[in-house]
Design an enzyme around this catalytic site. Sequence first.
Site, PDB file in Angstrom:
ATOM      1  N   THR A  11       0.820  -1.210   0.000  1.00  0.00           N
ATOM      2  CA  THR A  11       0.000   0.000   0.000  1.00  0.00           C
ATOM      3  C   THR A  11       0.856   1.262   0.000  1.00  0.00           C
ATOM      4  O   THR A  11       0.700   2.143  -0.856  1.00  0.00           O
ATOM      5  CB  THR A  11      -0.928   0.004   1.227  1.00  0.00           C
ATOM      6  OG1 THR A  11      -1.771  -1.155   1.179  1.00  0.00           O
ATOM      7  CG2 THR A  11      -1.790   1.245   1.248  1.00  0.00           C
ATOM      8  N   VAL A  12       1.779   1.358   0.948  1.00  0.00           N
ATOM      9  CA  VAL A  12       2.592   2.572   1.056  1.00  0.00           C
ATOM     10  C   VAL A  12       3.633   2.637  -0.055  1.00  0.00           C
ATOM     11  O   VAL A  12       3.836   3.687  -0.677  1.00  0.00           O
ATOM     12  CB  VAL A  12       3.264   2.671   2.442  1.00  0.00           C
ATOM     13  CG1 VAL A  12       4.138   3.925   2.529  1.00  0.00           C
ATOM     14  CG2 VAL A  12       2.218   2.690   3.542  1.00  0.00           C
ATOM     15  N   LYS A 100       7.154   1.799  11.894  1.00  0.00           N
ATOM     16  CA  LYS A 100       7.161   2.193  13.315  1.00  0.00           C
ATOM     17  C   LYS A 100       7.714   1.098  14.215  1.00  0.00           C
ATOM     18  O   LYS A 100       8.374   1.390  15.216  1.00  0.00           O
ATOM     19  CB  LYS A 100       5.751   2.585  13.749  1.00  0.00           C
ATOM     20  CG  LYS A 100       4.728   1.447  13.713  1.00  0.00           C
ATOM     21  CD  LYS A 100       3.325   1.927  13.908  1.00  0.00           C
ATOM     22  CE  LYS A 100       2.762   2.585  12.685  1.00  0.00           C
ATOM     23  NZ  LYS A 100       2.456   1.677  11.569  1.00  0.00           N
ATOM     24  N   GLU A 124       9.673  10.132   9.263  1.00  0.00           N
ATOM     25  CA  GLU A 124       8.525  10.990   9.558  1.00  0.00           C
ATOM     26  C   GLU A 124       7.208  10.225   9.509  1.00  0.00           C
ATOM     27  O   GLU A 124       6.315  10.433  10.333  1.00  0.00           O
ATOM     28  CB  GLU A 124       8.485  12.155   8.557  1.00  0.00           C
ATOM     29  CG  GLU A 124       7.336  13.132   8.764  1.00  0.00           C
ATOM     30  CD  GLU A 124       7.448  13.888  10.076  1.00  0.00           C
ATOM     31  OE1 GLU A 124       6.567  13.715  10.937  1.00  0.00           O
ATOM     32  OE2 GLU A 124       8.414  14.656  10.237  1.00  0.00           O
ATOM     33  N   VAL A 127       5.097   7.764  12.616  1.00  0.00           N
ATOM     34  CA  VAL A 127       4.246   8.127  13.760  1.00  0.00           C
ATOM     35  C   VAL A 127       2.863   8.580  13.325  1.00  0.00           C
ATOM     36  O   VAL A 127       1.860   8.006  13.724  1.00  0.00           O
ATOM     37  CB  VAL A 127       4.913   9.228  14.616  1.00  0.00           C
ATOM     38  CG1 VAL A 127       3.955   9.722  15.701  1.00  0.00           C
ATOM     39  CG2 VAL A 127       6.181   8.687  15.262  1.00  0.00           C
ATOM     40  N   GLY A 182     -11.355  -1.741   5.553  1.00  0.00           N
ATOM     41  CA  GLY A 182      -9.909  -1.739   5.353  1.00  0.00           C
ATOM     42  C   GLY A 182      -9.136  -0.916   6.360  1.00  0.00           C
ATOM     43  O   GLY A 182      -7.930  -0.701   6.203  1.00  0.00           O
ATOM     44  N   ASP A 196       0.388  -0.654  18.441  1.00  0.00           N
ATOM     45  CA  ASP A 196       0.699   0.338  17.416  1.00  0.00           C
ATOM     46  C   ASP A 196       0.900   1.717  18.061  1.00  0.00           C
ATOM     47  O   ASP A 196       1.894   2.410  17.788  1.00  0.00           O
ATOM     48  CB  ASP A 196      -0.435   0.392  16.390  1.00  0.00           C
ATOM     49  CG  ASP A 196      -0.227   1.456  15.334  1.00  0.00           C
ATOM     50  OD1 ASP A 196       0.571   1.229  14.416  1.00  0.00           O
ATOM     51  OD2 ASP A 196      -0.861   2.524  15.434  1.00  0.00           O
ATOM     52  N   LYS A 200       4.436   4.239  18.568  1.00  0.00           N
ATOM     53  CA  LYS A 200       4.471   5.645  18.158  1.00  0.00           C
ATOM     54  C   LYS A 200       4.836   6.567  19.321  1.00  0.00           C
ATOM     55  O   LYS A 200       5.625   7.504  19.143  1.00  0.00           O
ATOM     56  CB  LYS A 200       3.115   6.027  17.560  1.00  0.00           C
ATOM     57  CG  LYS A 200       2.822   5.317  16.244  1.00  0.00           C
ATOM     58  CD  LYS A 200       1.410   5.587  15.764  1.00  0.00           C
ATOM     59  CE  LYS A 200       1.131   4.890  14.440  1.00  0.00           C
ATOM     60  NZ  LYS A 200      -0.272   5.074  13.990  1.00  0.00           N
ATOM     61  N   GLY A 298      -3.121   5.425   5.644  1.00  0.00           N
ATOM     62  CA  GLY A 298      -3.631   5.531   4.285  1.00  0.00           C
ATOM     63  C   GLY A 298      -2.499   5.600   3.280  1.00  0.00           C
ATOM     64  O   GLY A 298      -1.401   6.057   3.582  1.00  0.00           O
TER      65      GLY A 298
END
Length: 405
Positions: A11-12, A100, A124, A127, A182, A196, A200, A298
């Site tokens: 995705t990323v 992360k 960057e 987090v 999702g 998670d 962070k 996202g």
Amino acid sequence: MIPVAIMGHGTVGSGVAEILTTHKHKLFKSIGEELYIKHILDLREFPDSPLADRFTKDFEDIINDIEVRVVVEVMGGINPAYDFVKRCLLAGKSVVTSNKELVAKCGAELLQIAKENNANFLFEASVGGGIPILRPLSQCLVANEVDEIAGILNGTTNFIFGKMINDNMDFDDALKLAQDLGYAERNPEADIEGHDACRKICILASLAFGKHIYPDNVYTEGITKVTLDDVKYADSLNYVIKLIGDVKKNDEGKLEICVCPMLLSKDCILSDIDDVFNGIMVKGDCTGDVVFYGKGAGKLPTASAVVADIVDCAKHLKARKRIFWVDGDGSNVASYKDSITAMYLRVAGDGEKALELFPDSEVMKADGNTVLITQEYRFGEIEDKISALKDAGVKVLSAIRIGNL
């Protein structure tokens, strides 16, 4: 031309490739050179991709390519990400990551390796997804002594609470909806058990206070025990429930750090943050409260933060960015038992025994239960009192901290 390698095309990773391709001219204006995707590492086949000729399944193609100066790690997890990132930094290649888990577990070591090899290690996106927070914290707020950082750091749990608050959904139904949309993984443990958010807040605390904070040193509690009744009762008492990551210095100079559900007053600025949005509040001695708000996850929001780090690396190929902290052994972290907090308690029955142990509490009777908003106590003392209630046969249905933010 600055060749870039991307490790991972999920995705990323696909979002990073998309932005580097579609925003090529804008990025050129910022850097003065073209960012060129030379390698994309993934074990899968992408024959229909316009970048199909750039794909490789062999990490050695990246590490042995002396032209590649910036490497993006968006695979996630520790293995093989840790080994690949470490080797890149040792080779003098700058690394950008959104991982992360990797930064929270290995950040101090990788920052030190980057320093020794005149490379950059930037993260960057690890987090706040698309929310700028690490760069403002290390640059724009550098004149401040940070007193506290607190925030809604996980969009999935915030979405679930939003559905419970606004749509009267119970936890299981809200979680299933999050999965269907999702927002939550098939195995949602990292989100709903607080892991998670813990990673962070560890990264934020490490950067703000200068020593690495490991997740094992952080009191972490998830949201699975919070019920729809708790949400309703909190609302009637002018509170909302949010999963909060919080770190602050106590009077002894140690860090009080935790991740747990909290009741926030509706006057608190974080109480209005709903859906999958995140909000991070930084309290500085000069600025007062500063809040960073936006989508914490996202494809394109996260990829946007990754690309910003790529640009930073490209501008600093012969110099290092000043983002650094040293390793830590946990000695600067206070015991969670010593933190001071008020509590929301819900017990079955008339609450007589609870009121004996928690006198001067605000009390509400509801549906055969008793809800107490207690005075402030040491958390260890609260645990002892709750144990005493259970030993006396009192059914403790819920125990949630009151956030003082």
